[in-house]
Scaffold this active site. Structure first.
Site, short mmCIF file in Angstrom:
data_model
loop_
_atom_site.label_atom_id
_atom_site.label_comp_id
_atom_site.label_asym_id
_atom_site.label_seq_id
_atom_site.Cartn_x
_atom_site.Cartn_y
_atom_site.Cartn_z
N GLN A 78 0.60 -1.21 -0.14
CA GLN A 78 0.17 0.26 0.74
C GLN A 78 1.00 1.32 0.03
OE1 GLN A 78 -3.19 0.76 -0.54
NE2 GLN A 78 -3.52 -1.38 -1.62
N HIS A 113 4.20 1.57 -1.79
CA HIS A 113 3.61 2.06 -3.11
C HIS A 113 2.38 2.58 -3.71
CE1 HIS A 113 7.29 -1.28 -2.28
NE2 HIS A 113 7.89 -0.52 -2.12
N GLN A 136 22.98 -1.70 -3.42
CA GLN A 136 22.77 -0.79 -2.82
C GLN A 136 21.92 -2.43 -1.57
OE1 GLN A 136 18.75 0.61 -4.22
NE2 GLN A 136 17.44 0.50 -2.25
N GLU A 152 8.60 9.17 3.06
CA GLU A 152 9.09 9.27 3.81
C GLU A 152 9.74 8.10 5.08
OE1 GLU A 152 6.92 12.50 6.17
OE2 GLU A 152 7.93 13.74 4.37
N SER A 199 7.74 -4.01 2.24
CA SER A 199 8.08 -5.25 1.41
C SER A 199 8.63 -6.20 2.50
CB SER A 199 9.45 -5.02 0.41
OG SER A 199 8.80 -3.74 -0.61
N ARG A 200 9.23 -5.91 3.31
CA ARG A 200 10.10 -6.72 4.33
C ARG A 200 9.52 -7.76 5.06
NH1 ARG A 200 15.73 -6.02 4.11
NH2 ARG A 200 16.26 -4.61 2.79
O1 PAF Z 1 13.63 2.34 -1.56
C1 PAF Z 1 13.42 2.01 -2.21
O2 PAF Z 1 12.60 1.30 -2.92
C2 PAF Z 1 14.60 1.53 -3.11
O3 PAF Z 1 15.88 2.14 -2.05
C3 PAF Z 1 15.02 2.66 -4.34
C4 PAF Z 1 14.30 4.63 -4.35
C5 PAF Z 1 13.67 1.95 -5.39
C6 PAF Z 1 16.45 2.86 -5.63
O4 PAF Z 1 16.41 1.59 -5.45
#
Ligand code: PAF
Length: 305
Positions: free
Chosen positions: A56, A58, A82, A173, A211-212
């Site tokens: 939700q 996203h 990352q 945020e 997502s986790r």
């Molecule tokens: O917040 C995220 O999901 C990731 O860090 C992003 C901004 C898509 C970069 O991979």
């Protein structure tokens, strides 16, 4: 496609016709070709970068982008640079089929364009992160516990912004440090894009959407809500309790719970993200928490004043 947009944009002023339409591209050329055919010099192009496993949180970013732009691009790309542990990258939830279904069922006046690139499309033949200096923002909190993480985020966001060329890009945020770093990146690179900060979406228990979260059992979820409870109490205590007392109180709350392990709690000034020793009335502060349940890392934050 242009005709399609025109019909729908024109109808906007009469009676909005909701169309559900989605296009998926996996190569930069096909994406850029489509965007070139849709864009006019005046059009607003909203971009929502994601790593998929859409929730939700996203969807609220996408909804806002739909409201504020004629064209919306959502990217789904699990960015390898990352992650600081191979295990975390491997277990990161992926579900493209469901993600596309969720996007397809959203109400939109125009098309939603989904960009699902390969590693090669984003990185070419060198999957490596750049070394950015974000003026110290990258060294606080997440930066201490996930060394190199923000270099990877900066690298991929810069590449994605270059490929998509949005006028507006939307970030939640929940990853407040990431948001500040991306604002800094845009300033440093003079990228012509407005970064839009979107508030945190929460589950009914208060747990920040992530997502986790799908990796948490029902039992673990009730322990995870301790994070937001601690943040809310911090906000209540902020105006009249010394910072070290608040910090000790939070540590004690987590100490009592064997299921959830506090990684860090910080009260920081919002712009520099530096840990606060004393409060200056004209500045804004936030409290930040990172905690683990098993190997699932959860982060959250709250505005304090
Ligand atoms: O917040 C995220 O999901 C990731 O860090 C992003 C901004 C898509 C970069 O991979």
């Amino acid at each position: 496609i242009q005709k399609f947009m025109q019909i729908n944009c024109n109808s906007l002023s009469l009676q909005p016709i909701i169309v559900k339409s989605m296009k998926v591209f996996t190569t930069n050329q096909s994406l850029q070709f489509c965007l070139a055919s849709l864009k006019t010099p005046a059009s607003c192009l909203g971009f929502v970068p994601t790593m998929g496993a859409l929730h939700q949180g996203h969807l609220s970013l996408i909804k806002r982008a739909i409201k504020e732009n004629e064209i919306v691009v959502v990217s789904i790309f699990v960015n390898p640079t990352q992650f600081n542990s191979a295990g975390d990258l491997k277990t990161y939830p992926r579900n493209l089929k469901q993600d596309l279904k969720k996007i397809e069922s959203m109400e939109s006046l125009g098309e939603i364009i989904v960009y699902v690139p390969s590693e090669a499309a984003v990185y070419g033949n060198s999957v490596a992160k750049e070394a950015f200096d974000f003026g110290g923002l990258e060294l606080q909190m997440e930066g201490k516990f996930r060394p190199g993480h923000f270099q990877g985020v900066g690298t991929v966001v810069q590449k994605l912004l270059d490929i998509v060329g949005p006028t507006h890009a939307y970030f939640g945020e929940k990853d407040f440090q990431q948001l500040q770093i991306i604002k800094k990146l845009v300033k440093m690179t003079k990228a012509n894009v407005k970064i839009i900060a979107c508030s945190i979406e929460r589950e009914p228990s208060g747990l920040a959407m992530s997502s986790r979260n799908i990796r948490l059992t029902t039992g673990e979820r009730s322990h995870a809500s301790k994070i937001y409870e601690a943040l809310k109490m911090t906000k209540d205590k902020f105006s009249d309790t010394p910072l070290d007392e608040i910090t000790q109180w939070v540590a004690d709350q987590f100490e009592k719970d064997a299921i959830i392990n506090l990684e860090y709690f910080e009260i920081s000034e919002q712009l520099t993200l530096q840990s606060a020793n004393k409060i200056e009335p004209q500045k804004k502060y936030r409290a930040f928490i990172s905690a683990y349940i098993r190997n699932i890392r959860l982060i959250d934050n709250i505005a304090l004043n």
